[in-house]
Design an enzyme around this catalytic site. Structure first.
Site, PDB file in Angstrom:
ATOM      1  N   THR A 135       4.428   2.509   5.449  1.00  0.00           N
ATOM      2  CA  THR A 135       3.019   2.226   5.485  1.00  0.00           C
ATOM      3  C   THR A 135       2.079   3.101   6.455  1.00  0.00           C
ATOM      4  OG1 THR A 135       1.575   0.505   6.523  1.00  0.00           O
ATOM      5  CG2 THR A 135       3.631   0.316   7.240  1.00  0.00           C
ATOM      6  N   ARG A 149      -5.486  -1.865   9.209  1.00  0.00           N
ATOM      7  CA  ARG A 149      -5.111  -3.460   8.964  1.00  0.00           C
ATOM      8  C   ARG A 149      -5.489  -4.150  10.360  1.00  0.00           C
ATOM      9  NH1 ARG A 149      -3.285  -6.167   4.427  1.00  0.00           N
ATOM     10  NH2 ARG A 149      -2.369  -4.417   3.536  1.00  0.00           N
ATOM     11  N   ASP A 181       5.605  -4.890   6.274  1.00  0.00           N
ATOM     12  CA  ASP A 181       6.138  -6.055   6.608  1.00  0.00           C
ATOM     13  C   ASP A 181       6.144  -7.246   5.520  1.00  0.00           C
ATOM     14  OD1 ASP A 181       3.512  -6.309   6.959  1.00  0.00           O
ATOM     15  OD2 ASP A 181       3.512  -7.570   9.007  1.00  0.00           O
ATOM     16  N   GLY A 229       0.801  -1.229  -0.118  1.00  0.00           N
ATOM     17  CA  GLY A 229       0.217   0.060   0.149  1.00  0.00           C
ATOM     18  C   GLY A 229       0.724   1.263  -0.025  1.00  0.00           C
ATOM     19  N   ASP A 282       2.638  -0.167  11.814  1.00  0.00           N
ATOM     20  CA  ASP A 282       2.792  -1.532  12.768  1.00  0.00           C
ATOM     21  C   ASP A 282       3.964  -2.368  12.347  1.00  0.00           C
ATOM     22  OD1 ASP A 282       2.386  -2.135   9.809  1.00  0.00           O
ATOM     23  OD2 ASP A 282       0.882  -3.438  10.165  1.00  0.00           O
ATOM     24  N   ARG A 332       1.131  -5.143  -5.162  1.00  0.00           N
ATOM     25  CA  ARG A 332       1.177  -6.461  -4.309  1.00  0.00           C
ATOM     26  C   ARG A 332       1.432  -7.525  -5.259  1.00  0.00           C
ATOM     27  NH1 ARG A 332      -0.541  -4.134   0.647  1.00  0.00           N
ATOM     28  NH2 ARG A 332      -2.385  -2.864   0.319  1.00  0.00           N
ATOM     29  N   ASP A 348      -0.041   2.114   8.412  1.00  0.00           N
ATOM     30  CA  ASP A 348      -0.358   1.569   9.580  1.00  0.00           C
ATOM     31  C   ASP A 348       0.367   1.664  10.836  1.00  0.00           C
ATOM     32  OD1 ASP A 348      -2.495   0.608   7.598  1.00  0.00           O
ATOM     33  OD2 ASP A 348      -1.136  -1.192   7.339  1.00  0.00           O
TER      34      ASP A 348
HETATM   35  O1  F6P Z   1      -1.419  -1.225   4.783  1.00  0.00           O
HETATM   36  C1  F6P Z   1      -2.083  -0.268   4.388  1.00  0.00           C
HETATM   37  C2  F6P Z   1      -3.486  -0.251   4.173  1.00  0.00           C
HETATM   38  O2  F6P Z   1      -3.968   1.041   3.782  1.00  0.00           O
HETATM   39  C3  F6P Z   1      -4.417  -0.953   5.455  1.00  0.00           C
HETATM   40  O3  F6P Z   1      -4.493   0.173   6.417  1.00  0.00           O
HETATM   41  C4  F6P Z   1      -5.605  -1.609   4.832  1.00  0.00           C
HETATM   42  O4  F6P Z   1      -6.232  -2.497   5.243  1.00  0.00           O
HETATM   43  C5  F6P Z   1      -4.750  -2.078   3.474  1.00  0.00           C
HETATM   44  O5  F6P Z   1      -3.779  -1.297   3.306  1.00  0.00           O
HETATM   45  C6  F6P Z   1      -5.637  -1.690   2.333  1.00  0.00           C
HETATM   46  O6  F6P Z   1      -5.207  -2.351   0.995  1.00  0.00           O
HETATM   47  P1  F6P Z   1      -5.735  -2.122  -0.390  1.00  0.00           P
HETATM   48  O7  F6P Z   1      -5.367  -0.801  -0.868  1.00  0.00           O
HETATM   49  O8  F6P Z   1      -5.038  -3.246  -1.079  1.00  0.00           O
HETATM   50  O9  F6P Z   1      -7.105  -2.153  -0.510  1.00  0.00           O
END
Ligand code: F6P
Length: 321
Positions: free
Chosen positions: A126, A172, A103, A11, A130, A72, A128
């Site tokens: 990120t 997340r 991670d 992300g 985390d 991803r 997050d």
């Molecule tokens: O890891 C970053 C994040 O924005 C999280 O907070 C969220 O759960 C996820 O990515 C959303 O992913 P995507 O953009 O693939 O929907």
């Protein structure tokens, strides 16, 4: 070391561009050639690499998103995908790889190191927050400020209509964003995966506040809360207490926008630190900023060690509402 490559993965996070800029310019200043990889590990597999020069990173410091694009990559999870990626680095004599991501991206980086000896350095990026080993990750501060601004607006309409709002933020499986946003926005309740969410108790407290003159409330819920998403929690509250609410899911708006000053500083330190780590032959590792100083940790710490929430903030998340 003569040439390095840089990519952004997972992300996107506001401040990634500032991190790319610091990485590219530090590397060039140190006499290294630099390649930018498009679309993360997927671009590495597909040989989507281009030389980067100082002007390629002009005027990006203040921009959200990532000029290198992100992805991803499922293929990179396979040994075959990593063989192709390593070959594309080898044929250009690229001997260092900088990965900006979370991670999951660091796991991929560690895999290509284990199997092909690629010298990798991870930069935690990120929203997050985390990742163990860095007080903050690139993008977190901006995401918190973006969410805060939105919730301040929700507060206006909640107050005007005497309503209960349930606002869902990202993160997340972690509650870092919800905790800071909830406290910053003065939310009546903050629901995070790290602490038990007790719906009957939340209803009791909400009702009690209304009995004492409060006319509107905001609940901030982390998307990873064990009681479910904002819609599910709204339903549970209604079933338990009869209280109706409105739901706002902030979603990807939290990932965009111009990075805050804090994220620009963090990204700049991390980009610089990553190149220094490569030159010091410290790879594979992850770069962090802890108590203002640049630190280095094994990549695996990013997913094997659990970053804890600030205990004082957890304490302050109830009692002030
Ligand atoms: O890891 C970053 C994040 O924005 C999280 O907070 C969220 O759960 C996820 O990515 C959303 O992913 P995507 O953009 O693939 O929907």
């Amino acid at each position: 070391m003569k040439a390095i490559a840089v990519l952004t993965s997972g992300g996107d996070a506001p401040g990634m561009n500032a991190g790319i800029r610091a990485t590219v310019r530090t590397a060039l200043t140190c006499g290294l050639s630099v390649f930018g990889v498009k679309r993360g590990f997927q671009g590495l597999i597909e040989d989507d690499l281009n030389s980067m020069y100082s002007t390629d990173v002009s005027n990006i410091l203040q921009r959200g998103g990532t000029i290198l694009h992100s992805a991803r990559s499922e293929e990179f999870r396979t040994a075959e995908g990593r063989i192709k990626a390593a070959e594309n680095l080898r044929k250009r004599n690229i001997d260092g790889l900088i990965v900006l991501g979370g991670d999951g991206s660091f796991r991929g980086a560690n895999d290509i190191h284990r199997e092909h000896g690629t010298r990798v350095v991870g930069i935690p990026a990120t929203i997050d927050n985390d990742i163990w080993g860095s007080d903050f990750t690139i993008g977190f501060d901006t995401a918190v400020n973006t969410a805060l601004e939105a919730i301040d607006k929700v507060r206006d309409t909640a107050a005007a209509h005497d309503r209960l709002f349930i606002v869902e933020v990202m993160g997340r499986r972690a509650g870092f964003i919800a905790l800071e946003v909830g406290i910053g926005a003065g939310a009546e309740e903050i629901l995070i995966p790290e602490t038990k969410t007790d719906i009957p108790e939340i209803c009791r407290k909400l009702r009690n506040r209304y009995d004492n003159g409060r006319t509107s409330s905001i609940l901030v819920v982390a998307e990873g809360d064990e009681e479910g998403n904002a819609y599910e929690i709204a339903k549970k509250i209604e079933i338990h207490s009869g209280m109706k609410s409105r739901v706002t899911v902030l979603g990807h708006v939290q990932r965009g926008g111009s990075p805050t000053a804090a994220d620009r500083m963090l990204a700049t330190k991390l980009g610089y630190g990553a190149i220094k780590a490569l030159l010091d032959d410290a790879a594979p590792c992850m770069i962090g900023v802890e108590d203002g100083s640049i630190s280095r940790h094994p990549l695996a710490d990013a997913w094997t060690r659990k970053k804890e929430l600030d205990k004082l903030l957890v304490q302050l998340s109830s009692g002030l509402e």
